[in-house]
Design an enzyme around this catalytic site. Structure first.
Site, PDB file in Angstrom:
ATOM      1  N   HIS A 234       0.355  -2.017   0.526  1.00  0.00           N
ATOM      2  CA  HIS A 234      -0.627  -1.689   1.564  1.00  0.00           C
ATOM      3  C   HIS A 234      -0.767  -0.238   1.426  1.00  0.00           C
ATOM      4  O   HIS A 234      -0.082   0.550   1.809  1.00  0.00           O
ATOM      5  CB  HIS A 234      -0.026  -2.335   3.026  1.00  0.00           C
ATOM      6  CG  HIS A 234       0.200  -3.714   3.546  1.00  0.00           C
ATOM      7  ND1 HIS A 234       1.091  -4.359   4.169  1.00  0.00           N
ATOM      8  CD2 HIS A 234      -0.566  -4.630   2.737  1.00  0.00           C
ATOM      9  CE1 HIS A 234       1.001  -5.595   4.242  1.00  0.00           C
ATOM     10  NE2 HIS A 234      -0.092  -5.798   3.408  1.00  0.00           N
ATOM     11  N   GLU A 237      -0.200   2.628   4.159  1.00  0.00           N
ATOM     12  CA  GLU A 237       1.297   2.934   4.568  1.00  0.00           C
ATOM     13  C   GLU A 237       1.860   3.951   3.764  1.00  0.00           C
ATOM     14  O   GLU A 237       2.822   3.627   2.940  1.00  0.00           O
ATOM     15  CB  GLU A 237       2.062   1.583   4.424  1.00  0.00           C
ATOM     16  CG  GLU A 237       1.462   0.552   5.526  1.00  0.00           C
ATOM     17  CD  GLU A 237       1.940  -0.830   5.555  1.00  0.00           C
ATOM     18  OE1 GLU A 237       3.027  -0.960   4.664  1.00  0.00           O
ATOM     19  OE2 GLU A 237       1.417  -1.796   6.176  1.00  0.00           O
ATOM     20  N   HIS A 332       7.471  -0.639   2.949  1.00  0.00           N
ATOM     21  CA  HIS A 332       6.119  -0.600   3.922  1.00  0.00           C
ATOM     22  C   HIS A 332       6.385   0.408   4.943  1.00  0.00           C
ATOM     23  O   HIS A 332       7.476   0.980   5.037  1.00  0.00           O
ATOM     24  CB  HIS A 332       6.128  -1.967   4.540  1.00  0.00           C
ATOM     25  CG  HIS A 332       5.696  -3.085   3.489  1.00  0.00           C
ATOM     26  ND1 HIS A 332       4.382  -3.611   3.446  1.00  0.00           N
ATOM     27  CD2 HIS A 332       6.091  -3.768   2.433  1.00  0.00           C
ATOM     28  CE1 HIS A 332       4.195  -4.721   2.811  1.00  0.00           C
ATOM     29  NE2 HIS A 332       5.498  -4.723   2.095  1.00  0.00           N
ATOM     30  N   GLU A 405      11.046  -1.558   6.136  1.00  0.00           N
ATOM     31  CA  GLU A 405      10.075  -0.863   7.020  1.00  0.00           C
ATOM     32  C   GLU A 405      10.278   0.372   7.600  1.00  0.00           C
ATOM     33  O   GLU A 405      11.605   0.723   7.871  1.00  0.00           O
ATOM     34  CB  GLU A 405       9.488  -1.899   8.169  1.00  0.00           C
ATOM     35  CG  GLU A 405       9.006  -3.097   7.619  1.00  0.00           C
ATOM     36  CD  GLU A 405       7.509  -3.251   7.662  1.00  0.00           C
ATOM     37  OE1 GLU A 405       6.809  -2.034   7.770  1.00  0.00           O
ATOM     38  OE2 GLU A 405       6.901  -4.051   7.458  1.00  0.00           O
TER      39      GLU A 405
END
Length: 489
Positions: A234, A237, A332, A405
């Site tokens: 992504h 990010e 991420h 994350e």
């Protein structure tokens, strides 16, 4: 007071053509002078000049509201109007002591860390280090002037007329920055580091693969343990790239832990899985509008070539009897949660469930910003096409697949009452702590023999003599003790 927006006039400095604001959403603003309605003379100081026509830039349109206020529109991801989150633009031709309010008016998400005190980052020509704006200058609210969409407004005072001011959603980490970093690594001629081009993106950008291992110390008779890490699927990010660089920096260092890891483990790292999306300033998608992290099941070699190449490599390595693919970690950043945390998979076998929890528990001990309580294991249908879910089903039951994350904004340490905003350095430090946790994990499972004392006592994790360890028998006191561990340097 009800706000009235007059007819907006914007002028492209390079072409001199006046356009309606709507038209600018086709691409990024390009040296766009925003002057008061009806103004036709030469631009004056204080007529702001906006630009986002640079690598990873994003700003689609600017509306003049008053001398002190401007509405900003994020350009949607290319070929996908659903995603409008990342912004990255410059402002110049300012007047000294000029105070303005910028309203970012078209976010595609309503939930946001802006509700919790997050603020954009800023730097300028004379102050080239990124810093966050003061939270007291940032407001996030549902706005009646914009169909009750959520708007993020921030107040700013320009203080140096000759500076170019640069604003972004979070610390940018561009494709070019990665290429410079990897080139500098290559120039060091490290015998345990190999860089190769795994493939090319649709726009012919490099898909880099790093292999970090000490080939001289790998026993050809023994199965090789392999850790695979990917980042920036992504593109918006950007904290993921700082974490990834922290992992790489640690693994190639002369730190004793890094040396032991290189002797026993092969690390394969793809630092930028979506280079086109990063270059274009997208938030979530590739050039062609695909969320690549929903296409692992059947990636197209022409539409999703980078994902196709990475999947092929992982499948190929998984079929090699000489290699044990132990970990897949996809890095991420998260737009609504604090701290670092992980997502894992759901298994029927309770022992496998417990074994999967071992690595995040150990990471919790090494990194004060990592939260085990935020870590969760799920099998949502919407996540079926992610790397974690797809590879979790493909690889055998001695492999563990995680999404790592990290918050776009901040972390809470044990005992603290206020969130600590992340910096580029603290994102990188989390990456270093992820890397060193592999030694704790492999020592715990008697796969790496080393006489140096370690901070994890064998009594803390039950059943640590088996191949993978199972991490059962931990209680709330254990978890509290984990939280109170500091960063290990």
């Amino acid at each position: 007071m009800e706000r009235k927006m007059e007819e907006n006039t914007v002028r492209d400095v390079e072409t001199g053509v006046e356009t309606e604001g709507e038209d600018a959403l086709v691409g990024n603003v390009n040296k766009l002078m925003v002057s008061p309605p009806g103004y036709s003379g030469a631009p004056r100081k204080g007529h702001l000049l906006f630009d986002a026509c640079f690598e990873s830039g994003n700003l689609g349109r600017v509306d003049y509201i008053s001398e002190f206020e401007f509405d900003l529109f994020i350009r949607p991801d290319t070929c996908n109007p659903r995603f409008r989150v990342w912004f990255n633009f410059t402002v110049e031709n300012v007047r000294e002591t000029q105070r303005v309010i910028f309203n970012v008016v078209n976010f595609s998400k309503t939930k946001s860390l802006y509700r919790d005190g997050m603020s954009p980052v800023v730097k300028s020509t004379s102050r080239p280090k990124w810093q966050r704006l003061p939270a007291k200058n940032v407001y996030y609210y549902r706005c009646p002037d914009h169909r009750r969409n959520y708007v993020m407004s921030f107040a700013f005072c320009f203080d140096r007329e000759d500076d170019v001011y640069h604003f972004a959603y979070c610390y940018p980490y561009t494709y070019s920055r990665l290429q410079h970093y990897l080139a500098s690594l290559e120039r060091r001629n490290l015998p345990y580091l190999q860089r190769e081009q795994l493939g090319l993106s649709v726009q012919q950008r490099r898909l880099d693969l790093l292999t970090i291992t000490n080939t001289e110390h790998l026993d050809p008779e023994r199965e090789k343990k392999l850790v695979f890490l990917t980042s920036r699927v992504h593109p918006g990010e950007s904290p993921a790239s700082f974490i990834c660089q922290g992992v790489i920096d640690f693994l190639v260092s002369q730190h004793p832990v890094a040396q032991i890891l290189r002797d026993h483990v092969i690390f394969k790292i793809v630092p930028m899985l979506n280079p086109d999306g990063v270059y274009l300033g997208n938030y979530r998608c590739s050039l062609m509008g695909f969320d690549l992290n929903r296409h692992w099941q059947d990636p197209s070699p022409w539409a999703q070539p980078t994902l196709h190449a990475v999947k092929q490599l992982i499948v190929q390595m998984n079929q090699d009897p000489r290699v044990s693919l132990e970990f897949y970690i996809d890095v991420h950043a998260h737009s609504t949660m604090l701290n670092g945390f992980m997502y894992g998979n759901v298994f029927e076998d309770e022992e496998r469930v417990q074994r999967q929890a071992v690595f995040p528990r150990l990471l919790c001990q090494n990194a004060p910003d990592f939260s085990f309580s935020n870590t969760s294991f799920n099998k949502d249908m919407v996540k079926a096409g992610t790397g974690r879910r797809f590879l979790g089903g493909l690889l055998d039951d001695t492999s563990y697949c995680y999404t790592l994350e990290v918050s776009f904004y901040s972390y809470m340490t044990a005992g603290s009452t206020a969130p600590v905003p992340y910096t580029e350095e603290t994102y990188t430090k989390l990456g270093r702590n992820v890397a060193r946790t592999f030694l704790d994990y492999y020592k715990l499972n008697n796969l790496i023999k080393d006489n140096r004392p370690i901070h994890i006592q064998s009594s803390e994790v039950a059943g640590n003599g088996n191949r993978k360890g199972n991490g059962v028998g931990r209680d709330a006191a254990d978890r509290e003790r984990e939280k109170n561990q500091g960063v290990r340097h």
